[in-house]
Design a protein around this motif. Sequence first.
Motif, PDB file in Angstrom:
ATOM      1  N   TRP A 285      43.321  50.001  41.570  1.00  0.00           N
ATOM      2  CA  TRP A 285      43.864  49.532  42.844  1.00  0.00           C
ATOM      3  C   TRP A 285      43.230  48.221  43.300  1.00  0.00           C
ATOM      4  O   TRP A 285      43.721  47.584  44.237  1.00  0.00           O
ATOM      5  CB  TRP A 285      43.708  50.608  43.927  1.00  0.00           C
ATOM      6  CG  TRP A 285      42.355  51.266  43.976  1.00  0.00           C
ATOM      7  CD1 TRP A 285      41.956  52.371  43.269  1.00  0.00           C
ATOM      8  CD2 TRP A 285      41.215  50.865  44.739  1.00  0.00           C
ATOM      9  NE1 TRP A 285      40.643  52.677  43.550  1.00  0.00           N
ATOM     10  CE2 TRP A 285      40.163  51.778  44.461  1.00  0.00           C
ATOM     11  CE3 TRP A 285      40.975  49.827  45.650  1.00  0.00           C
ATOM     12  CZ2 TRP A 285      38.898  51.681  45.036  1.00  0.00           C
ATOM     13  CZ3 TRP A 285      39.719  49.730  46.229  1.00  0.00           C
ATOM     14  CH2 TRP A 285      38.700  50.646  45.921  1.00  0.00           C
ATOM     15  N   ALA A 286      42.163  47.792  42.644  1.00  0.00           N
ATOM     16  CA  ALA A 286      41.504  46.535  43.036  1.00  0.00           C
ATOM     17  C   ALA A 286      41.793  45.401  42.052  1.00  0.00           C
ATOM     18  O   ALA A 286      41.483  44.242  42.328  1.00  0.00           O
ATOM     19  CB  ALA A 286      39.997  46.749  43.142  1.00  0.00           C
ATOM     20  N   ILE A 287      42.413  45.723  40.913  1.00  0.00           N
ATOM     21  CA  ILE A 287      42.601  44.681  39.888  1.00  0.00           C
ATOM     22  C   ILE A 287      43.814  43.818  40.218  1.00  0.00           C
ATOM     23  O   ILE A 287      44.938  44.319  40.309  1.00  0.00           O
ATOM     24  CB  ILE A 287      42.778  45.305  38.492  1.00  0.00           C
ATOM     25  CG1 ILE A 287      41.509  46.052  38.094  1.00  0.00           C
ATOM     26  CG2 ILE A 287      43.096  44.234  37.453  1.00  0.00           C
ATOM     27  CD1 ILE A 287      41.593  46.703  36.732  1.00  0.00           C
ATOM     28  N   GLY A 288      43.541  42.543  40.429  1.00  0.00           N
ATOM     29  CA  GLY A 288      44.606  41.581  40.671  1.00  0.00           C
ATOM     30  C   GLY A 288      45.340  41.792  41.983  1.00  0.00           C
ATOM     31  O   GLY A 288      46.415  41.229  42.196  1.00  0.00           O
TER      32      GLY A 288
ATOM     33  N   GLY B 247      34.588  45.173  38.325  1.00  0.00           N
ATOM     34  CA  GLY B 247      35.721  44.252  38.242  1.00  0.00           C
ATOM     35  C   GLY B 247      36.813  44.704  39.178  1.00  0.00           C
ATOM     36  O   GLY B 247      37.063  45.909  39.332  1.00  0.00           O
ATOM     37  N   GLY B 248      37.488  43.747  39.803  1.00  0.00           N
ATOM     38  CA  GLY B 248      38.579  44.056  40.719  1.00  0.00           C
ATOM     39  C   GLY B 248      38.546  43.092  41.877  1.00  0.00           C
ATOM     40  O   GLY B 248      37.837  43.308  42.849  1.00  0.00           O
ATOM     41  N   SER B 249      39.298  41.983  41.707  1.00  0.00           N
ATOM     42  CA  SER B 249      39.415  40.974  42.758  1.00  0.00           C
ATOM     43  C   SER B 249      38.074  40.381  43.193  1.00  0.00           C
ATOM     44  O   SER B 249      37.871  40.077  44.373  1.00  0.00           O
ATOM     45  CB  SER B 249      40.177  41.543  43.967  1.00  0.00           C
ATOM     46  OG  SER B 249      41.484  41.908  43.586  1.00  0.00           O
ATOM     47  N   VAL B 250      37.179  40.233  42.222  1.00  0.00           N
ATOM     48  CA  VAL B 250      35.931  39.510  42.508  1.00  0.00           C
ATOM     49  C   VAL B 250      36.275  38.024  42.593  1.00  0.00           C
ATOM     50  O   VAL B 250      37.062  37.509  41.795  1.00  0.00           O
ATOM     51  CB  VAL B 250      34.886  39.743  41.391  1.00  0.00           C
ATOM     52  CG1 VAL B 250      33.640  38.882  41.616  1.00  0.00           C
ATOM     53  CG2 VAL B 250      34.513  41.216  41.324  1.00  0.00           C
ATOM     54  N   ASN B 251      35.690  37.346  43.571  1.00  0.00           N
ATOM     55  CA  ASN B 251      35.947  35.912  43.692  1.00  0.00           C
ATOM     56  C   ASN B 251      34.693  35.192  44.184  1.00  0.00           C
ATOM     57  O   ASN B 251      33.649  35.835  44.392  1.00  0.00           O
ATOM     58  CB  ASN B 251      37.159  35.651  44.612  1.00  0.00           C
ATOM     59  CG  ASN B 251      36.971  36.253  45.999  1.00  0.00           C
ATOM     60  OD1 ASN B 251      35.877  36.196  46.564  1.00  0.00           O
ATOM     61  ND2 ASN B 251      38.025  36.840  46.551  1.00  0.00           N
TER      62      ASN B 251
ATOM     63  N   VAL C 101      35.669  39.560  35.490  1.00  0.00           N
ATOM     64  CA  VAL C 101      36.454  38.763  36.438  1.00  0.00           C
ATOM     65  C   VAL C 101      37.769  38.347  35.798  1.00  0.00           C
ATOM     66  O   VAL C 101      37.775  37.783  34.702  1.00  0.00           O
ATOM     67  CB  VAL C 101      35.671  37.471  36.813  1.00  0.00           C
ATOM     68  CG1 VAL C 101      36.396  36.728  37.924  1.00  0.00           C
ATOM     69  CG2 VAL C 101      34.241  37.789  37.202  1.00  0.00           C
ATOM     70  N   GLY C 102      38.869  38.605  36.476  1.00  0.00           N
ATOM     71  CA  GLY C 102      40.174  38.174  35.975  1.00  0.00           C
ATOM     72  C   GLY C 102      40.572  36.840  36.598  1.00  0.00           C
ATOM     73  O   GLY C 102      40.138  35.775  36.171  1.00  0.00           O
ATOM     74  N   GLY C 103      41.383  36.906  37.657  1.00  0.00           N
ATOM     75  CA  GLY C 103      41.958  35.700  38.270  1.00  0.00           C
ATOM     76  C   GLY C 103      40.953  34.587  38.536  1.00  0.00           C
ATOM     77  O   GLY C 103      41.204  33.422  38.216  1.00  0.00           O
TER      78      GLY C 103
HETATM   79  C1  PEP Z   1      40.448  42.286  35.282  1.00  0.00           C
HETATM   80  O1  PEP Z   1      41.551  42.092  34.823  1.00  0.00           O
HETATM   81  O2  PEP Z   1      39.584  42.799  34.568  1.00  0.00           O
HETATM   82  C2  PEP Z   1      40.191  41.930  36.675  1.00  0.00           C
HETATM   83  C3  PEP Z   1      39.102  42.390  37.224  1.00  0.00           C
HETATM   84  O3  PEP Z   1      41.114  41.140  37.288  1.00  0.00           O
HETATM   85  P1  PEP Z   1      40.983  40.476  38.756  1.00  0.00           P
HETATM   86  O4  PEP Z   1      39.603  39.889  38.865  1.00  0.00           O
HETATM   87  O5  PEP Z   1      42.049  39.436  38.791  1.00  0.00           O
HETATM   88  O6  PEP Z   1      41.190  41.568  39.754  1.00  0.00           O
END
Ligand code: PEP
Length: 261
Positions: A177-180, A214-218, A236-238
């Motif tokens: 629920w936190a990813i992207g 991981g999950g919308s870390v910025n 970290v994704g985005g």
């Molecule tokens: C991910 O895809 O592993 C991820 C954490 O994505 P985001 O940082 O964009 O939520």
Amino acid sequence: MGAAAKPLVVGNWKMNLDFVEAVHLGQQIGVMLKNRPAEHAEIVVAPPFVDLRSVASIVASERIAMSVGAQHVNMNENGAHTGEVSTAMLKRLNVEWVLVGHSERRAMYAMDDAAVAATLQAVVRSGLKAVLCVGENNDVRQGQGHEQFVQAQLESALADLDPRHHEQVTVAYEPIWAIGTGVTASSEQIHSMTAHIRSVLGRLGLTASRVLYGGSVNAENARTIVLEGGVDGFLVGGASLKAESFMTIVQACDDCYAGKR
Ligand code: PEP
């Protein structure tokens, strides 16, 4: 941050950036690292398969202090697996890390717990290092089943692992629920889940594994999470697609480690 593990920050570029764009981002990270080296944090970037050779080449030729990872690998050594890539192929490209069981692979490409376990085994037996991704969806979280769910994922993937390979495993807690989504788990939620993961890992004999979030870390929230969430770094994704935000996250981990040693 957990114990005194060196922080690890992994950038998952997902299905973004062609090889020219990937080289450009790798070079930008390289320049930023030369201007302000990460003294403690370990850095990994995981580009798409087709970018691996180019990114690994510039990392080597420009002596950039980071490693290259793949986002997935096939569990088999070779053979009739159209469209797939083996651990040996990755190693020939100087890839050192593989993400295993990312929730997008589990959800969209039918990667069940058995496939995750077999892939993890293939990765560590080949000598590569694994980031094992675990995490619950929103329904499980709302039903308060998240600890049990993550524990089952960990046990399924790790129970049969030869202790010789324990050091090659890092775990990333990534609530789906936190990813992207732009919704980050709170520091309390992350802290309590990372503690739970560490206790499960301890029972399985993996006492030295790092636990990432991981999950919308910025760039804005990384410092708070690393200070309050008990994590050893991030997946970290985005925010890994821009050198500035990725390096701000790296720096937050680096500073935190330096302050806590
Ligand atoms: C991910 O895809 O592993 C991820 C954490 O994505 P985001 O940082 O964009 O939520």
